[in-house]
Design an enzyme around this catalytic site. Structure first.
Site, PDB file in Angstrom:
ATOM      1  N   HIS A  76       7.507   6.694   5.620  1.00  0.00           N
ATOM      2  CA  HIS A  76       8.888   6.875   5.161  1.00  0.00           C
ATOM      3  C   HIS A  76       9.454   8.220   5.594  1.00  0.00           C
ATOM      4  CE1 HIS A  76       9.533   3.477   2.091  1.00  0.00           C
ATOM      5  NE2 HIS A  76       8.521   3.150   2.870  1.00  0.00           N
ATOM      6  N   HIS A 200      -0.132  -2.886   5.188  1.00  0.00           N
ATOM      7  CA  HIS A 200      -0.112  -3.573   3.901  1.00  0.00           C
ATOM      8  C   HIS A 200      -1.453  -4.209   3.567  1.00  0.00           C
ATOM      9  CE1 HIS A 200       4.556  -4.017   4.192  1.00  0.00           C
ATOM     10  NE2 HIS A 200       4.171  -2.798   3.852  1.00  0.00           N
ATOM     11  N   THR A 201      -2.484  -3.830   4.300  1.00  0.00           N
ATOM     12  CA  THR A 201      -3.825  -4.319   3.998  1.00  0.00           C
ATOM     13  C   THR A 201      -4.431  -3.611   2.788  1.00  0.00           C
ATOM     14  OG1 THR A 201      -5.972  -4.860   4.966  1.00  0.00           O
ATOM     15  CG2 THR A 201      -5.076  -2.708   5.498  1.00  0.00           C
TER      16      THR A 201
END
Length: 345
Positions: A76, A200-201
């Protein structure tokens, strides 16, 4: 016998070719932005990476949820206005207050500043918070079971943050078409998108980020998973969270792609990667080949870490990661910049 020998030789040749090709691609590194280097602090702060890794080992032992949080902070930060530590800055309203940055863990922000304090105590104020953020993200991946890889260093910290820029962050509600367009604006291709989605694992998501798939129920979601998520999230505003990877939620591996193949992705942006013909093949490839996923992830994340960086005499080296330094005279600033430049040699 001759035929058997021929096929044996052919098989050996193929293995040698595949092996050499894999190692060649594995050894290749993305090009560097001017001002960054893989050995930037080798003389001025040689213990830097050891300090970061040792501290994170202690942190993760007590709170392994900070690993995905640190990777998210890095992403981000870099995606909004470049890897300049802007997301670390306090502000009202600040960059972190924007909806796209909801759920950033204050404990992980504190960990970055704690590491900054240790590093500055060892080496003086020569290492930026943005560099520490990149190193922390790398070690979050490695210490959770993922690949270990070198990251270029030499970034300096920005003195501003962007609230409007957070609108450009990829959203969990996006279809693949929107996601690809969002990343293409930063010069990332389809392979990069599928590889970076593999972040996202591990980690967890708040109900509001995926409730759109529960009401009404998305027919592309596995029914058993849907029932579990509906029990966890009675409404979009529930403060509950769910694992992004139902198989190995705290491990950085390729099981996320197996989730997608079994319609067990949580976000729209995740599961749609299997639906879209442009990305489906890569999902299958990464599900079957973890080394390939690791290779493509590292390539993309190292390039991500170099987006719009500040180097040389741009920006500053923050004394604390959450605030910009007090303004100084031009003379004092120039003297500090020269001292930091000379320290590199």
């Amino acid at each position: 016998m001759a035929t058997s020998s021929f096929y044996s030789s052919l098989f050996i040749s193929f293995i040698l070719f595949a092996s050499s090709h894999f190692h060649a691609s594995e050894a290749a590194k993305p090009p560097l932005v001017d001002g960054l280097s893989y050995s930037f602090y080798s003389k001025t702060c040689p213990k830097l990476e050891t300090i970061v890794r040792n501290q994170l080992q202690k942190v993760f032992k007590n709170d392994n949820g900070q690993a995905p949080a640190l990777l998210r902070i890095f992403f981000h930060d870099c995606f909004v206005q470049g890897c300049d530590g802007s997301v670390l800055l306090d502000g009202r309203p600040g960059e972190r207050d924007q909806p796209a940055n909801g759920g950033i863990r204050p404990e992980a922000l504190q960990t970055i500043d704690d590491i900054r304090s240790l590093v500055h105590k060892e080496c003086g104020r020569i290492v930026s918070c943005s560099d520490i953020t990149v190193l922390a993200a790398r070690d979050a991946v490695f210490l959770s079971g993922g690949p270990d890889y070198a990251v270029p260093l030499g970034r300096r910290d920005g003195v501003t943050f962007s609230t409007a820029g957070t609108n450009n962050l990829p959203a969990p509600f996006n279809t693949t078409s929107v996601t690809l367009k969002t990343f293409a604006a930063k010069n990332f291709d389809t392979t990069d998108v599928v590889a970076l989605s593999g972040a996202h694992t591990f980690g967890r998501a708040h109900c509001g980020t995926f409730f759109n798939r529960l009401s009404p129920l998305d027919p592309n979601m596995d029914k058993t998973l849907a029932r579990k998520l509906q029990a966890t999230c009675p409404n979009a505003n529930s403060g509950n969270t769910a694992n992004l990877d139902i198989r190995t939620p705290t491990v950085f591996d390729n099981k996320y792609y197996l989730d997608l193949m079994n319609r067990q992705g949580v976000f729209t942006s995740d599961q749609d990667l299997l639906t879209d013909k442009r990305t489906r093949g890569l999902v299958n490839d990464f599900a079957l080949n973890q080394p390939l996923f690791f290779e493509k992830f590292v390539d993309a994340v190292v390039r991500l870490s170099q987006l719009d960086v500040l180097t040389g005499n741009q920006g500053e080296i923050r004394a604390k990661c959450n605030v910009v330094n007090p303004k100084k005279s031009l003379f004092t600033s120039a003297v500090e910049d020269v001292a930091q430049f000379v320290a590199q040699f």
